[in-house]
Scaffold this motif. Sequence first.
Motif, PDB file in Angstrom:
ATOM      1  N   SER A   4       0.839  -1.244  -0.049  1.00 27.96           N
ATOM      2  CA  SER A   4      -0.007   0.068   0.025  1.00 27.96           C
ATOM      3  C   SER A   4       0.825   0.993   0.038  1.00 27.96           C
ATOM      4  CB  SER A   4      -0.888   0.152   1.234  1.00 27.96           C
ATOM      5  OG  SER A   4      -0.204   0.287   2.424  1.00 27.96           O
ATOM      6  N   ALA A   5       0.403   2.252  -0.617  1.00 26.32           N
ATOM      7  CA  ALA A   5       1.053   3.592  -0.628  1.00 26.32           C
ATOM      8  C   ALA A   5       1.255   4.017   0.724  1.00 26.32           C
ATOM      9  CB  ALA A   5       0.044   4.671  -1.258  1.00 26.32           C
ATOM     10  N   GLY A   6       0.611   3.959   1.627  1.00 29.85           N
ATOM     11  CA  GLY A   6       0.691   4.305   3.147  1.00 29.85           C
ATOM     12  C   GLY A   6       1.819   3.590   3.834  1.00 29.85           C
ATOM     13  N   LEU A   7       1.806   2.312   3.371  1.00 31.38           N
ATOM     14  CA  LEU A   7       3.068   1.513   4.293  1.00 31.38           C
ATOM     15  C   LEU A   7       4.332   1.680   3.494  1.00 31.38           C
ATOM     16  CD1 LEU A   7       4.314  -0.396   6.001  1.00 31.38           C
ATOM     17  CD2 LEU A   7       3.620  -2.336   4.309  1.00 31.38           C
ATOM     18  N   LEU A   8       4.367   2.092   2.156  1.00 27.45           N
ATOM     19  CA  LEU A   8       5.514   2.597   1.367  1.00 27.45           C
ATOM     20  C   LEU A   8       5.979   3.861   2.157  1.00 27.45           C
ATOM     21  CD1 LEU A   8       7.751   2.170  -0.443  1.00 27.45           C
ATOM     22  CD2 LEU A   8       6.234   3.119  -2.421  1.00 27.45           C
ATOM     23  N   GLN A  12       9.662   4.197   4.018  1.00 24.91           N
ATOM     24  CA  GLN A  12      10.775   5.192   3.599  1.00 24.91           C
ATOM     25  C   GLN A  12      10.891   6.539   4.383  1.00 24.91           C
ATOM     26  OE1 GLN A  12       8.791   6.419  -0.344  1.00 24.91           O
ATOM     27  NE2 GLN A  12      10.102   4.644  -1.448  1.00 24.91           N
ATOM     28  N   ALA A  13       9.674   7.037   5.039  1.00 22.04           N
ATOM     29  CA  ALA A  13       9.803   8.270   6.218  1.00 22.04           C
ATOM     30  C   ALA A  13      10.901   7.424   7.162  1.00 22.04           C
ATOM     31  CB  ALA A  13       8.700   8.520   6.795  1.00 22.04           C
ATOM     32  N   THR A  14      10.779   6.120   7.683  1.00 20.75           N
ATOM     33  CA  THR A  14      11.625   5.572   8.547  1.00 20.75           C
ATOM     34  C   THR A  14      13.084   5.598   8.178  1.00 20.75           C
ATOM     35  OG1 THR A  14       9.738   4.452   9.567  1.00 20.75           O
ATOM     36  CG2 THR A  14      11.861   3.689  10.086  1.00 20.75           C
ATOM     37  N   VAL A  57       9.407  -1.917  12.248  1.00 21.88           N
ATOM     38  CA  VAL A  57       8.323  -3.284  12.700  1.00 21.88           C
ATOM     39  C   VAL A  57       7.098  -2.512  13.199  1.00 21.88           C
ATOM     40  CG1 VAL A  57       8.234  -4.881  14.734  1.00 21.88           C
ATOM     41  CG2 VAL A  57      10.381  -4.691  13.501  1.00 21.88           C
ATOM     42  N   LYS A  58       7.188  -1.619  13.569  1.00 24.53           N
ATOM     43  CA  LYS A  58       5.980  -0.978  14.133  1.00 24.53           C
ATOM     44  C   LYS A  58       4.761  -0.330  12.998  1.00 24.53           C
ATOM     45  CE  LYS A  58       7.647   1.205  18.289  1.00 24.53           C
ATOM     46  NZ  LYS A  58       8.271   2.462  18.839  1.00 24.53           N
ATOM     47  N   ALA A  59       5.725  -0.069  11.821  1.00 27.97           N
ATOM     48  CA  ALA A  59       4.712   0.396  10.442  1.00 27.97           C
ATOM     49  C   ALA A  59       4.149  -0.876  10.029  1.00 27.97           C
ATOM     50  CB  ALA A  59       5.850   0.835   9.311  1.00 27.97           C
ATOM     51  N   CYS A  60       4.893  -1.920  10.005  1.00 31.74           N
ATOM     52  CA  CYS A  60       4.359  -3.452   9.378  1.00 31.74           C
ATOM     53  C   CYS A  60       3.326  -3.865  10.366  1.00 31.74           C
ATOM     54  CB  CYS A  60       5.540  -4.508   9.436  1.00 31.74           C
ATOM     55  SG  CYS A  60       6.704  -4.195   8.117  1.00 31.74           S
ATOM     56  N   VAL A  61       3.374  -3.778  11.694  1.00 33.61           N
ATOM     57  CA  VAL A  61       2.188  -4.099  12.357  1.00 33.61           C
ATOM     58  C   VAL A  61       1.071  -3.122  12.448  1.00 33.61           C
ATOM     59  CG1 VAL A  61       1.546  -4.107  14.955  1.00 33.61           C
ATOM     60  CG2 VAL A  61       3.945  -4.958  14.058  1.00 33.61           C
ATOM     61  N   LYS A  62       1.213  -1.979  12.319  1.00 35.46           N
ATOM     62  CA  LYS A  62       0.163  -0.971  12.005  1.00 35.46           C
ATOM     63  C   LYS A  62      -0.607  -1.273  10.797  1.00 35.46           C
ATOM     64  CE  LYS A  62      -1.005   3.752  11.447  1.00 35.46           C
ATOM     65  NZ  LYS A  62      -0.565   5.379  11.118  1.00 35.46           N
ATOM     66  N   HIS A  63       0.082  -1.528   9.745  1.00 35.67           N
ATOM     67  CA  HIS A  63      -0.599  -2.014   8.431  1.00 35.67           C
ATOM     68  C   HIS A  63      -0.672  -3.350   8.201  1.00 35.67           C
ATOM     69  CE1 HIS A  63      -0.244   2.027   6.517  1.00 35.67           C
ATOM     70  NE2 HIS A  63       0.844   2.123   7.301  1.00 35.67           N
ATOM     71  N   GLN A  64      -0.622  -4.368   9.478  1.00 38.93           N
ATOM     72  CA  GLN A  64      -0.918  -5.614   9.458  1.00 38.93           C
ATOM     73  C   GLN A  64      -0.242  -6.220   8.135  1.00 38.93           C
ATOM     74  OE1 GLN A  64      -5.089  -5.652   9.609  1.00 38.93           O
ATOM     75  NE2 GLN A  64      -5.282  -5.449  11.967  1.00 38.93           N
TER      76      GLN A  64
END
Length: 142
Positions: A4-8, A12-14, A57-64
């Motif tokens: 998803s664009a949100g996860l990408l 990238q922000a991280t 890891v937090k980003a992946c968890v947030k986006h499931q």
Amino acid sequence: MILSAGLLDRLQATVGAEDVLFKEPDLQLYSYDSGLDRAMPSAIAFPKTPEETAGLVKACVKHQIPYVARGAGTNLCGGTVPLKGAVVIAPTKMNKMLAVDFSCREGRQGKIYPRPLAFLKAFFGFLGFWWVGGFCFDTLPL
């Protein structure tokens, strides 16, 4: 699984846009290890610090989205194969030596990021040390 664009954006922000791969040829390179299993990842991210790793890891968890850590990909059991479109977190850019304690009586001790073994061998060889069991390195907790 499609990224998803949100996860990408969050990945990238991280770690920075230059440290996130998401195009087909790059994904294929990280779809297998030395075993026979293959699965296409959603993205590959290269953190440089434990804090960046935690952010991924937090980003992946947030986006499931599942995630998997991958070193050199040389294991033979499929442990780093990114099943279900997982994001691959590759710590290969974590290559800094943070501290070395030359006063340790039982052996040399240091705190390092997990990757720089070749660098450490060269560094301590330059100082006249042999890379043997007397060196006791602790990796940083995440």
